[in-house]
Each structure stands twice: as C-alpha cells, then as structure tokens.
Motif scaffolding. Structure first.
Motif, mmCIF file in Angstrom:
data_model
loop_
_atom_site.group_PDB
_atom_site.id
_atom_site.type_symbol
_atom_site.label_atom_id
_atom_site.label_comp_id
_atom_site.label_asym_id
_atom_site.label_seq_id
_atom_site.Cartn_x
_atom_site.Cartn_y
_atom_site.Cartn_z
ATOM 1 N N ASN A 237 -16.352 20.892 5.250
ATOM 2 C CA ASN A 237 -15.461 21.962 4.791
ATOM 3 C C ASN A 237 -14.000 21.601 5.066
ATOM 4 O O ASN A 237 -13.118 21.834 4.225
ATOM 5 N N ASP A 238 -13.725 21.009 6.236
ATOM 6 C CA ASP A 238 -12.361 20.580 6.555
ATOM 7 C C ASP A 238 -11.882 19.511 5.576
ATOM 8 O O ASP A 238 -10.718 19.527 5.130
ATOM 9 N N MET A 239 -12.751 18.560 5.234
ATOM 10 C CA MET A 239 -12.381 17.531 4.274
ATOM 11 C C MET A 239 -12.070 18.147 2.918
ATOM 12 O O MET A 239 -11.065 17.805 2.271
ATOM 13 N N GLN A 240 -12.914 19.058 2.482
ATOM 14 C CA GLN A 240 -12.726 19.692 1.182
ATOM 15 C C GLN A 240 -11.403 20.439 1.113
ATOM 16 O O GLN A 240 -10.762 20.508 0.063
ATOM 17 N N ASN A 241 -10.968 20.959 2.265
ATOM 18 C CA ASN A 241 -9.733 21.729 2.318
ATOM 19 C C ASN A 241 -8.521 20.889 2.717
ATOM 20 O O ASN A 241 -7.467 21.431 3.065
ATOM 21 N N GLY A 242 -8.651 19.565 2.665
ATOM 22 C CA GLY A 242 -7.514 18.674 2.874
ATOM 23 C C GLY A 242 -6.989 18.613 4.291
ATOM 24 O O GLY A 242 -5.807 18.325 4.511
ATOM 25 N N LYS A 243 -7.867 18.838 5.278
ATOM 26 C CA LYS A 243 -7.426 18.881 6.671
ATOM 27 C C LYS A 243 -7.622 17.556 7.394
ATOM 28 O O LYS A 243 -7.424 17.489 8.609
ATOM 29 N N VAL A 244 -8.024 16.502 6.679
ATOM 30 C CA VAL A 244 -8.314 15.217 7.319
ATOM 31 C C VAL A 244 -7.418 14.145 6.721
ATOM 32 O O VAL A 244 -7.353 13.992 5.500
ATOM 33 N N SER A 245 -6.727 13.395 7.585
ATOM 34 C CA SER A 245 -5.854 12.315 7.115
ATOM 35 C C SER A 245 -5.791 11.221 8.162
ATOM 36 O O SER A 245 -5.565 11.498 9.348
ATOM 37 N N THR B 122 0.827 -1.199 0.000
ATOM 38 C CA THR B 122 0.000 0.000 0.000
ATOM 39 C C THR B 122 0.859 1.246 0.000
ATOM 40 O O THR B 122 2.076 1.183 0.197
ATOM 41 N N THR B 123 0.220 2.382 -0.240
ATOM 42 C CA THR B 123 0.891 3.676 -0.232
ATOM 43 C C THR B 123 0.187 4.587 0.759
ATOM 44 O O THR B 123 -1.030 4.502 0.954
ATOM 45 N N CYS B 124 0.965 5.461 1.393
ATOM 46 C CA CYS B 124 0.406 6.469 2.287
ATOM 47 C C CYS B 124 1.519 7.433 2.669
ATOM 48 O O CYS B 124 2.682 7.236 2.305
ATOM 49 N N SER B 125 1.174 8.477 3.398
ATOM 50 C CA SER B 125 2.188 9.339 3.989
ATOM 51 C C SER B 125 2.864 8.586 5.132
ATOM 52 O O SER B 125 2.207 7.799 5.824
ATOM 53 N N PRO B 126 4.165 8.817 5.360
ATOM 54 C CA PRO B 126 4.866 8.086 6.420
ATOM 55 C C PRO B 126 4.200 8.197 7.792
ATOM 56 O O PRO B 126 4.281 7.263 8.593
ATOM 57 N N ARG B 127 3.495 9.304 8.064
ATOM 58 C CA ARG B 127 2.843 9.450 9.376
ATOM 59 C C ARG B 127 1.737 8.418 9.593
ATOM 60 O O ARG B 127 1.310 8.182 10.726
ATOM 61 N N ASN B 128 1.272 7.792 8.513
ATOM 62 C CA ASN B 128 0.205 6.791 8.624
ATOM 63 C C ASN B 128 0.702 5.359 8.453
ATOM 64 O O ASN B 128 -0.111 4.428 8.343
ATOM 65 N N ASN B 129 2.030 5.187 8.459
ATOM 66 C CA ASN B 129 2.590 3.847 8.263
ATOM 67 C C ASN B 129 2.082 2.849 9.301
ATOM 68 O O ASN B 129 1.717 1.711 8.972
ATOM 69 N N GLU B 130 2.060 3.262 10.573
ATOM 70 C CA GLU B 130 1.652 2.335 11.629
ATOM 71 C C GLU B 130 0.180 1.956 11.492
ATOM 72 O O GLU B 130 -0.201 0.821 11.784
ATOM 73 N N LEU B 131 -0.639 2.902 11.048
ATOM 74 C CA LEU B 131 -2.053 2.600 10.853
ATOM 75 C C LEU B 131 -2.231 1.492 9.822
ATOM 76 O O LEU B 131 -2.935 0.502 10.076
ATOM 77 N N VAL B 132 -1.617 1.626 8.657
ATOM 78 C CA VAL B 132 -1.833 0.620 7.608
ATOM 79 C C VAL B 132 -1.185 -0.711 7.965
ATOM 80 O O VAL B 132 -1.714 -1.774 7.628
ATOM 81 N N LYS B 133 -0.064 -0.670 8.693
ATOM 82 C CA LYS B 133 0.545 -1.922 9.136
ATOM 83 C C LYS B 133 -0.333 -2.631 10.170
ATOM 84 O O LYS B 133 -0.424 -3.864 10.190
ATOM 85 N N SER B 134 -1.000 -1.836 11.009
ATOM 86 C CA SER B 134 -1.890 -2.435 12.009
ATOM 87 C C SER B 134 -3.085 -3.116 11.367
ATOM 88 O O SER B 134 -3.723 -3.975 11.981
ATOM 89 N N ARG B 135 -3.403 -2.732 10.134
ATOM 90 C CA ARG B 135 -4.519 -3.359 9.420
ATOM 91 C C ARG B 135 -4.054 -4.513 8.530
ATOM 92 O O ARG B 135 -4.870 -5.141 7.874
ATOM 93 N N GLY B 136 -2.737 -4.762 8.494
ATOM 94 C CA GLY B 136 -2.247 -5.945 7.805
ATOM 95 C C GLY B 136 -1.365 -5.718 6.597
ATOM 96 O O GLY B 136 -0.944 -6.690 5.951
#
Length: 356
Positions: free
Chosen positions: A340-348, A191-205
């Motif tokens: 509005n926050d989602m539209q402005n890219g504030k959610v990750s 998978t691909t993601c920003s490095p700050r989310n590496n642990e999240l995607v690894k925790s899902r397998g």
C-alpha cells in the motif's frame, strides 16, 4: 541433510477481486523443474501491487510476490543445477501468475524454478539477497540480451569503450543494479533521480546524474553527450520518462535505441529502435497475462540461466551491491502495508523487505 518435515498448510498472501488477503492454503506440490523452499525474506516490487490492483490473478486466486530468499527443503527430479536440501537460495518467481497460482513467493513456503535460482553467499544476508532477483534479470533482458533489449556488450565479455548509456530512474532497485552491470561492461553511465538520491546512484558507479524534475533534463543530457547518445533505458516506464529519453538521445534517430521495462512509447518517429521487455518470460513456460498468451521461450530461459549464474558469481565476489534494504515488521501483514505504501508513492531509494 535429512529432508525437513513439511507441513500440509501455510499462510500466504493471495490476490483475488483486486485485493490482497493473508490466508491459509495448502503448501505447493513439488513440480519436477522446481525447488520447494522455506521462505525467509521477501522484497517488494511495483509489479506486485499492480497485479493486485489490476485484478491479474488466477481463478480463484494467485499467490503474490516475485523476490525471495529462503532455504531449500525439497528438489524436483528435473532440476539440473546442483542444489541440496538446506542450501540458502535467492531469486525471483512469477508472482500473481494467472496460469499457475502457486508461483508467487509471499508465503511461508514457495515453489521456485530450480535452474534460475541462485545460492546466497555466506557474506550476504537473506534480507539483502531477497532484493536482487527481479531487478537483475530485468537488467539482463533490458540492457544486454541480444534480440530482446538494447543488446549492449556483456560484462567482462565485451567492451563498452566508455560509450554513454542513459539509465532513466537510477535510484530504483532495477536502476542501481543496471548502473553496476553497465559499468562492468565498460560503459559510462548517465542516470536520473531526485537530488536526495544522488549519493546512492554515485555509490553504484553513475558518472553523471541529472534531476528528472528539471524541465531541461533531456536537453542537458544531449548537450553533455555532444548529441551522440545512442542508448537509453527506461526503468520507470511512463510518458514523462520517455519524453526525457527522447530529448536526450541523439537527433540522428537511426543510430539510437530506446528500451523500456513497460510499454510506454517514445515520442519520436525518426527511426529510433524500440524494445520492451517482460521479465516473466525468463522461466521458459507459457503464461497468460493482459489477456494475451505468451509462449514458452527457451531462448529467454537459457539467457536467464546464464545471467543468474553471472549475478551469483558477482555477488559472491563482492562486485555487486544490492539496493538498500528497509526491513519491515509484521510478516505477511507487513507486506500488505508495504504494498500500500508503494502504491501511494511513499517509497524512494529503498527496497522494502519483510521476514516471514
């Protein structure tokens, strides 16, 4: 349980003239194949703000919102799945439906298609349950439904035989579910993601994780897989994501399959199979969207019933983890701010959830 008293009016977030408004409207009438639910929690998806911004709604408005969790207050006469008044349920709906304005769930009460609704296990909260519906069926259609998506082997029914599959955008709400379902089907997941989310995607397998910002991301995946990657699924759906998938897939295009949840095209013309899915066909009803009429699909509805039964079972057994929920304040007004926050890219790496 006696049927609760249902008011004549409710507050809802409706879309018209490319803007969202919290307003008071009549409570939906009970249709034969639908449940009427008292909404407890809703979760936000990019499709919600995109429909508002794009002016995709009925005349004069449509209720916004797809992901819900709530309590059954009334049951249509043609619902075949066994429900009773008082059941806690979750799932997804056709928010911002221009053909049926009452199909959205960002409201105090909502009409939801009965046979594709799911029961909430006792171990799962309303808030966590509300994050799952849309992402789950998007995964089902995009990764597993034969003749529609990639057509991978089904969880528990087939063997992925440790073959690689690329899920682009693993830290999205759809991506984290896709990783889990692919692993349950026996695949190895890149998978691909920003490095700050590496642990999240690894925790899902996820077995291997790459930074999508790395210009060499695609070529590194191709190198890892020995130029043998056949499957790539894009949960982001833009030119950049398609470019990475194109560079990651095997150079032998005729053995490859690229799937996307939007309509972005793969920048290759060497025989790679292409599929794009649209979640809204799962309800088995005709609808108008993007100036196009989509006919009712019995096949997609039947697959949806199967897939949501599987999702409900896995959640009850603790074999499926929801995307991390960030519960916000303010009810429907909070929902507007969250969109509005989602539209402005504030959610990750999180799913915005609101109690109503």
């Amino acid at each position: 349980m006696a049927s609760p008293t249902i008011p004549k009016e409710m507050k809802a977030l409706t879309s018209s003239n490319k803007s969202g408004t919290v307003t008071t409207i009549p409570v939906p009438e009970l249709r034969p194949t639908y449940l009427l639910i008292k909404v407890h929690s809703v979760a936000l998806n990019p499709t919600d703000w995109k429909h508002i911004a794009g002016g995709l709604h009925g005349d004069p408005w449509s209720i916004v919102g797809c992901d819900y969790a709530g309590t059954v207050v009334s049951i249509g006469s043609e619902v075949t799945k066994s429900f009773k008044v008082g059941d806690k349920v979750f799932g997804c709906a056709h928010g911002s439906n221009s053909s049926q304005p009452y199909d959205g769930v960002f409201a105090e009460y909502a009409a939801v298609k009965g046979d594709v609704a799911m029961r909430i296990p006792d171990s799962v909260s309303f808030e966590d349950a509300s994050t799952i519906g849309l992402g789950s069926i998007t995964v089902g259609q995009g990764l597993f439904q034969q003749g529609k998506g990639l057509g991978l082997e089904l969880p528990f029914e087939g063997k992925g035989n440790d073959e690689w599959v690329l899920i682009y955008g693993g830290s999205t709400a759809t991506g984290t579910l896709g990783i889990q379902f692919a692993k349950l089907a026996g695949y190895k997941v890149i998978t691909t993601c920003s490095p700050r989310n590496n642990e999240l995607v690894k925790s899902r397998g996820a077995d291997e994780v790459f930074d999508y910002n790395d210009p060499a991301c695609g070529s590194k995946i191709r190198e890892l897989t020995g130029d043998k990657l056949r499957w790539a699924w894009d949960t982001v759906g833009n030119d950049s994501s398609a470019k990475v998938c194109a560079e990651a897939l095997s150079s032998h295009g005729n053995v490859c399959h690229f799937g996307t949840i939007l309509t972005n095209q793969l920048p290759r013309d060497d025989g790679v199979k292409y599929t794009s899915t649209l979640m809204y066909t799962v309800f088995g009803e005709e609808f108008l969207k993007f100036g196009q009429t989509f006919p009712a699909s019995k096949e997609d509805f039947e697959f949806g019933k199967y897939w949501f039964e599987l999702t409900e079972k896995l959640l009850k057994e603790g074999k499926l983890k929801n995307h991390p929920a960030k519960v916000g304040d303010g009810g429907l007004d909070g929902v507007l701010k969250g969109l509005n926050d989602m539209q402005n890219g504030k959610v990750s790496g999180q799913k915005l959830v609101y109690k109503l």
